[in-house]
Design a protein around this motif. Structure first.
Motif, short mmCIF file in Angstrom:
data_model
loop_
_atom_site.label_atom_id
_atom_site.label_comp_id
_atom_site.label_asym_id
_atom_site.label_seq_id
_atom_site.Cartn_x
_atom_site.Cartn_y
_atom_site.Cartn_z
N PRO A 1 44.64 63.81 30.56
CA PRO A 1 43.29 63.77 29.99
C PRO A 1 42.24 64.26 31.00
O PRO A 1 42.44 64.16 32.21
CB PRO A 1 43.07 62.29 29.69
CG PRO A 1 44.43 61.69 29.63
CD PRO A 1 45.27 62.49 30.57
N ASP A 2 41.13 64.76 30.48
CA ASP A 2 40.03 65.20 31.34
C ASP A 2 39.37 64.02 32.04
O ASP A 2 38.88 64.14 33.16
CB ASP A 2 38.98 65.97 30.53
CG ASP A 2 39.52 67.30 30.01
OD1 ASP A 2 40.43 67.87 30.66
OD2 ASP A 2 39.05 67.75 28.95
N ASN A 3 39.31 62.88 31.36
CA ASN A 3 38.77 61.67 31.98
C ASN A 3 39.58 60.48 31.45
O ASN A 3 40.22 60.57 30.42
CB ASN A 3 37.27 61.50 31.72
CG ASN A 3 36.92 61.66 30.26
OD1 ASN A 3 37.53 61.02 29.41
ND2 ASN A 3 35.95 62.50 29.96
N TYR A 4 39.54 59.40 32.21
CA TYR A 4 40.37 58.24 31.90
C TYR A 4 39.53 57.08 31.39
O TYR A 4 38.40 56.88 31.84
CB TYR A 4 41.16 57.82 33.15
CG TYR A 4 42.10 58.91 33.62
CD1 TYR A 4 43.24 59.22 32.90
CD2 TYR A 4 41.83 59.63 34.77
CE1 TYR A 4 44.10 60.23 33.31
CE2 TYR A 4 42.69 60.63 35.20
CZ TYR A 4 43.82 60.93 34.46
OH TYR A 4 44.67 61.93 34.87
N THR B 1 49.00 68.18 28.89
CA THR B 1 48.25 68.04 30.14
C THR B 1 47.62 66.65 30.19
O THR B 1 47.48 65.98 29.17
CB THR B 1 47.13 69.10 30.21
OG1 THR B 1 46.28 68.94 29.06
CG2 THR B 1 47.72 70.50 30.24
N GLU C 1 44.88 56.05 34.06
CA GLU C 1 44.88 56.98 35.20
C GLU C 1 46.18 56.87 35.98
O GLU C 1 46.80 57.87 36.35
CB GLU C 1 43.68 56.68 36.10
CG GLU C 1 43.55 57.66 37.25
CD GLU C 1 42.29 57.45 38.07
OE1 GLU C 1 42.11 58.20 39.04
OE2 GLU C 1 41.48 56.55 37.75
#
Length: 184
Positions: free
Chosen positions: A12-15, A10, A21
């Protein structure tokens, strides 16, 4: 020992960067599947040994090269075990001698710092300043291992997806050359 997370499929939760991104947005848009890991900072090919084992693939070596005037740029992708020889590279392309591009050029053109050079950097190359050049041996591998644009995120993608889907999407059609495998 380098920390390497469990394998994830999946985004990442944040970049950590705009390029990172863009990488995951583009892979999602093109329906290109990947496996990835988070790591401690990994910059050298030696750092990638544990990443290779976790992802069951071989990391490529990616170099941003330029001519003396810094007006022509080449993103050279080869196997980790091959030494880079400027003379051989230049002869294979029929160009004048090249050298590693300065760190500031790499950040400006590809949006990455030293150690994070990746084929995905061409997403930042909107002016098509960079010619992508593959060592033929990279194309023989089923899996393509590379940075996600950071020095703490690495992934594997099918090599054919990079060549036939990703690069055409970015308007970067690669050149393929054959490089010697060992020092002579």
């Amino acid at each position: 020992m380098l920390f390497v997370s469990e394998v994830m499929k999946t985004v990442p939760d944040n970049y950590k960067s705009l390029l990172q991104e863009m990488v995951y947005e583009t892979l999602t848009k093109l329906k290109i599947s990947f496996e990835r890991v988070n790591t401690d900072e990994a910059i050298s090919m030696e750092d990638c040994i544990e990443i290779n084992q976790k992802l069951d693939m071989k990391m490529v070596k990616t170099l941003l090269l330029c001519n003396r005037k810094k007006t022509e740029f080449y993103l050279f992708i080869t196997t980790a075990n091959k030494p880079f020889k400027s003379k051989d590279f230049s002869n294979a392309l029929g160009i004048s001698r090249v050298s590693l591009a300065p760190a500031e050029q790499m950040e400006k053109i590809l949006g990455v710092k030293i150690g994070a050079a990746t084929v995905f950097g061409v997403l930042m190359d909107k002016k098509n300043l960079v010619q992508v050049v593959f060592d033929k041996d990279v194309l023989l591998e089923e899996w393509y291992g590379c940075s996600d644009g950071t020095t703490t995120g690495y992934m594997k993608v099918k090599t054919k997806e990079i060549v036939h889907n990703f690069l055409p999407y970015t308007n970067h059609i690669p050149t393929v050359i054959e490089m010697e495998n060992s020092e002579k």
